[in-house]
Motif scaffolding. Structure first.
Motif, PDB file in Angstrom:
ATOM      1  N   ILE A  18      72.721  30.806  46.996  1.00  0.00           N
ATOM      2  CA  ILE A  18      72.005  32.184  46.530  1.00  0.00           C
ATOM      3  C   ILE A  18      71.328  31.784  45.122  1.00  0.00           C
ATOM      4  CG2 ILE A  18      73.096  33.651  48.110  1.00  0.00           C
ATOM      5  CD1 ILE A  18      75.221  34.392  45.529  1.00  0.00           C
ATOM      6  N   ASP A  19      70.098  32.569  44.974  1.00  0.00           N
ATOM      7  CA  ASP A  19      69.624  32.659  43.677  1.00  0.00           C
ATOM      8  C   ASP A  19      68.674  33.664  43.355  1.00  0.00           C
ATOM      9  OD1 ASP A  19      69.286  31.694  41.205  1.00  0.00           O
ATOM     10  OD2 ASP A  19      68.292  29.640  41.635  1.00  0.00           O
ATOM     11  N   GLY A  20      67.958  33.716  42.420  1.00  0.00           N
ATOM     12  CA  GLY A  20      67.005  34.746  42.147  1.00  0.00           C
ATOM     13  C   GLY A  20      65.989  34.245  41.487  1.00  0.00           C
ATOM     14  N   SER A  21      64.382  34.651  41.715  1.00  0.00           N
ATOM     15  CA  SER A  21      63.424  34.233  41.133  1.00  0.00           C
ATOM     16  C   SER A  21      62.673  35.365  40.505  1.00  0.00           C
ATOM     17  CB  SER A  21      62.759  33.163  42.029  1.00  0.00           C
ATOM     18  OG  SER A  21      61.530  32.676  41.529  1.00  0.00           O
ATOM     19  N   TYR A  22      61.920  35.103  39.517  1.00  0.00           N
ATOM     20  CA  TYR A  22      61.101  35.996  39.006  1.00  0.00           C
ATOM     21  C   TYR A  22      59.657  35.886  39.522  1.00  0.00           C
ATOM     22  CZ  TYR A  22      64.685  37.045  35.354  1.00  0.00           C
ATOM     23  OH  TYR A  22      65.633  37.554  34.824  1.00  0.00           O
ATOM     24  N   ILE A  23      59.096  37.179  39.637  1.00  0.00           N
ATOM     25  CA  ILE A  23      57.714  36.961  40.036  1.00  0.00           C
ATOM     26  C   ILE A  23      56.832  38.049  39.400  1.00  0.00           C
ATOM     27  CG2 ILE A  23      56.323  37.571  42.156  1.00  0.00           C
ATOM     28  CD1 ILE A  23      58.048  35.487  42.781  1.00  0.00           C
ATOM     29  N   GLY A  59      67.670  25.442  54.214  1.00  0.00           N
ATOM     30  CA  GLY A  59      66.776  26.095  53.334  1.00  0.00           C
ATOM     31  C   GLY A  59      66.232  27.149  53.975  1.00  0.00           C
ATOM     32  N   LEU A  60      66.595  27.893  55.075  1.00  0.00           N
ATOM     33  CA  LEU A  60      65.925  28.875  55.783  1.00  0.00           C
ATOM     34  C   LEU A  60      66.528  30.099  55.251  1.00  0.00           C
ATOM     35  CD1 LEU A  60      66.000  27.284  59.387  1.00  0.00           C
ATOM     36  CD2 LEU A  60      63.968  27.900  57.739  1.00  0.00           C
ATOM     37  N   SER A  61      65.758  31.333  55.055  1.00  0.00           N
ATOM     38  CA  SER A  61      66.092  32.435  54.504  1.00  0.00           C
ATOM     39  C   SER A  61      67.240  33.219  55.516  1.00  0.00           C
ATOM     40  CB  SER A  61      64.999  33.658  54.199  1.00  0.00           C
ATOM     41  OG  SER A  61      65.451  34.642  53.922  1.00  0.00           O
ATOM     42  N   ILE A  62      68.221  33.628  54.897  1.00  0.00           N
ATOM     43  CA  ILE A  62      69.229  34.484  55.758  1.00  0.00           C
ATOM     44  C   ILE A  62      69.369  35.803  55.369  1.00  0.00           C
ATOM     45  CG2 ILE A  62      71.734  34.848  56.115  1.00  0.00           C
ATOM     46  CD1 ILE A  62      72.133  31.698  55.986  1.00  0.00           C
ATOM     47  N   ALA A  63      69.202  36.059  53.878  1.00  0.00           N
ATOM     48  CA  ALA A  63      69.312  37.512  53.521  1.00  0.00           C
ATOM     49  C   ALA A  63      68.461  37.486  51.944  1.00  0.00           C
ATOM     50  CB  ALA A  63      70.526  37.826  53.217  1.00  0.00           C
ATOM     51  N   GLU A  76      73.252  42.103  41.881  1.00  0.00           N
ATOM     52  CA  GLU A  76      72.779  42.222  43.261  1.00  0.00           C
ATOM     53  C   GLU A  76      73.646  41.319  44.085  1.00  0.00           C
ATOM     54  OE1 GLU A  76      70.497  43.987  44.856  1.00  0.00           O
ATOM     55  OE2 GLU A  76      70.393  45.125  42.915  1.00  0.00           O
ATOM     56  N   ALA A  77      74.522  40.497  43.522  1.00  0.00           N
ATOM     57  CA  ALA A  77      75.301  39.578  44.213  1.00  0.00           C
ATOM     58  C   ALA A  77      76.174  40.054  45.502  1.00  0.00           C
ATOM     59  CB  ALA A  77      76.156  38.708  43.240  1.00  0.00           C
ATOM     60  N   GLN A  78      76.763  41.294  44.968  1.00  0.00           N
ATOM     61  CA  GLN A  78      77.697  41.739  45.913  1.00  0.00           C
ATOM     62  C   GLN A  78      76.891  42.281  47.237  1.00  0.00           C
ATOM     63  OE1 GLN A  78      79.922  45.148  44.536  1.00  0.00           O
ATOM     64  NE2 GLN A  78      81.276  45.256  46.422  1.00  0.00           N
ATOM     65  N   ALA A  79      75.776  42.901  47.112  1.00  0.00           N
ATOM     66  CA  ALA A  79      75.128  43.398  48.344  1.00  0.00           C
ATOM     67  C   ALA A  79      74.418  42.102  48.906  1.00  0.00           C
ATOM     68  CB  ALA A  79      73.871  44.452  47.877  1.00  0.00           C
ATOM     69  N   LEU A  80      74.081  40.926  48.442  1.00  0.00           N
ATOM     70  CA  LEU A  80      73.659  39.913  48.937  1.00  0.00           C
ATOM     71  C   LEU A  80      74.712  39.195  49.825  1.00  0.00           C
ATOM     72  CD1 LEU A  80      70.687  38.422  49.115  1.00  0.00           C
ATOM     73  CD2 LEU A  80      71.433  36.941  47.269  1.00  0.00           C
ATOM     74  N   ILE A  81      75.893  38.905  49.110  1.00  0.00           N
ATOM     75  CA  ILE A  81      76.920  38.122  49.860  1.00  0.00           C
ATOM     76  C   ILE A  81      77.301  39.001  51.029  1.00  0.00           C
ATOM     77  CG2 ILE A  81      79.366  37.390  49.380  1.00  0.00           C
ATOM     78  CD1 ILE A  81      78.309  36.794  46.515  1.00  0.00           C
ATOM     79  N   ASP A  82      77.401  40.395  50.936  1.00  0.00           N
ATOM     80  CA  ASP A  82      77.768  41.070  52.107  1.00  0.00           C
ATOM     81  C   ASP A  82      76.981  40.841  53.400  1.00  0.00           C
ATOM     82  OD1 ASP A  82      79.922  42.308  50.919  1.00  0.00           O
ATOM     83  OD2 ASP A  82      78.949  44.137  50.213  1.00  0.00           O
ATOM     84  N   GLU A  83      75.611  40.541  52.994  1.00  0.00           N
ATOM     85  CA  GLU A  83      74.832  40.326  54.384  1.00  0.00           C
ATOM     86  C   GLU A  83      74.844  38.994  54.823  1.00  0.00           C
ATOM     87  OE1 GLU A  83      70.463  41.284  53.478  1.00  0.00           O
ATOM     88  OE2 GLU A  83      71.148  42.771  52.184  1.00  0.00           O
ATOM     89  N   LEU A  84      75.557  37.880  54.373  1.00  0.00           N
ATOM     90  CA  LEU A  84      75.643  36.728  54.663  1.00  0.00           C
ATOM     91  C   LEU A  84      76.887  36.586  55.777  1.00  0.00           C
ATOM     92  CD1 LEU A  84      75.848  34.831  51.199  1.00  0.00           C
ATOM     93  CD2 LEU A  84      73.916  35.181  52.832  1.00  0.00           C
ATOM     94  N   ILE A 101      82.790  38.413  41.439  1.00  0.00           N
ATOM     95  CA  ILE A 101      82.081  37.665  42.433  1.00  0.00           C
ATOM     96  C   ILE A 101      82.851  36.561  43.464  1.00  0.00           C
ATOM     97  CG2 ILE A 101      80.026  36.168  42.925  1.00  0.00           C
ATOM     98  CD1 ILE A 101      78.541  37.793  40.711  1.00  0.00           C
ATOM     99  N   ARG A 102      83.540  35.946  42.368  1.00  0.00           N
ATOM    100  CA  ARG A 102      84.478  34.827  43.022  1.00  0.00           C
ATOM    101  C   ARG A 102      85.576  35.429  44.088  1.00  0.00           C
ATOM    102  NH1 ARG A 102      85.960  33.426  38.132  1.00  0.00           N
ATOM    103  NH2 ARG A 102      84.195  32.554  37.085  1.00  0.00           N
ATOM    104  N   GLU A 103      86.099  36.639  43.650  1.00  0.00           N
ATOM    105  CA  GLU A 103      87.019  37.219  44.284  1.00  0.00           C
ATOM    106  C   GLU A 103      86.358  37.965  45.680  1.00  0.00           C
ATOM    107  OE1 GLU A 103      88.563  40.529  42.077  1.00  0.00           O
ATOM    108  OE2 GLU A 103      89.945  39.166  40.763  1.00  0.00           O
ATOM    109  N   GLN A 104      85.076  38.244  45.794  1.00  0.00           N
ATOM    110  CA  GLN A 104      84.466  38.733  47.158  1.00  0.00           C
ATOM    111  C   GLN A 104      84.265  37.521  47.843  1.00  0.00           C
ATOM    112  OE1 GLN A 104      80.461  40.191  46.184  1.00  0.00           O
ATOM    113  NE2 GLN A 104      80.171  40.950  48.396  1.00  0.00           N
ATOM    114  N   VAL A 105      83.884  36.408  47.345  1.00  0.00           N
ATOM    115  CA  VAL A 105      83.408  35.349  48.258  1.00  0.00           C
ATOM    116  C   VAL A 105      84.911  34.772  48.777  1.00  0.00           C
ATOM    117  CG1 VAL A 105      82.862  32.655  48.013  1.00  0.00           C
ATOM    118  CG2 VAL A 105      81.532  34.267  46.888  1.00  0.00           C
ATOM    119  N   ASP A 106      85.927  34.703  48.166  1.00  0.00           N
ATOM    120  CA  ASP A 106      87.140  34.521  48.633  1.00  0.00           C
ATOM    121  C   ASP A 106      87.769  35.106  49.720  1.00  0.00           C
ATOM    122  OD1 ASP A 106      87.143  32.111  47.097  1.00  0.00           O
ATOM    123  OD2 ASP A 106      88.499  32.724  45.392  1.00  0.00           O
ATOM    124  N   ALA A 107      87.410  36.187  49.584  1.00  0.00           N
ATOM    125  CA  ALA A 107      88.010  37.584  50.664  1.00  0.00           C
ATOM    126  C   ALA A 107      87.557  37.236  52.026  1.00  0.00           C
ATOM    127  CB  ALA A 107      87.623  38.847  50.284  1.00  0.00           C
TER     128      ALA A 107
END
Length: 107
Positions: A18-23, A59-63, A76-84, A101-107
């Motif tokens: 996961i990452d973010g990019s400015y446009i 490298g294919l988009s999932i969310a 935005e990490a929580q909502a993005l990780i919830d979609e994975l 975020i670490r706790e969310q990923v470990d759950a």
């Protein structure tokens, strides 16, 4: 979003990234006569949007999520990780480095 969801039929979830990019948005992009959220933020560099993206091991988009450029990755990490889908490992940069975020990923 339906188009992006159809691109990945069988994602390789051994590694997720996961990452973010400015446009940079055009200087005249704001002010449309609409009640819709435009996902354009004001920054020192001008009007920007930000794409928060999750990809599989190929490298294919999932969310993805699109926000104003003034939105930090961690908000935005929580909502993005919830979609994975469930995966083996999640790789992210320092913008996602928080206990919440670490706790969310470990759950």
């Amino acid at each position: 979003m339906t188009v992006f969801n159809r691109l990945v039929e069988d994602p390789d979830t051994e590694w997720l990234f996961i990452d973010g990019s400015y446009i940079k948005a055009h200087q005249d992009c704001t002010g449309a006569a609409t009640k819709e959220v435009e996902a354009i933020g004001k920054r020192r560099a001008g009007n920007t949007s930000k794409i928060h993206l999750a990809v599989d091991a190929y490298g294919l988009s999932i969310a993805f999520r699109i926000t104003g450029g003034d939105v930090h990755d961690s908000t935005e990490a929580q909502a993005l990780i919830d979609e994975l889908p469930t995966g083996g490992a999640l790789v992210a940069d320092k913008g996602y480095d928080s206990e919440r975020i670490r706790e969310q990923v470990d759950a």
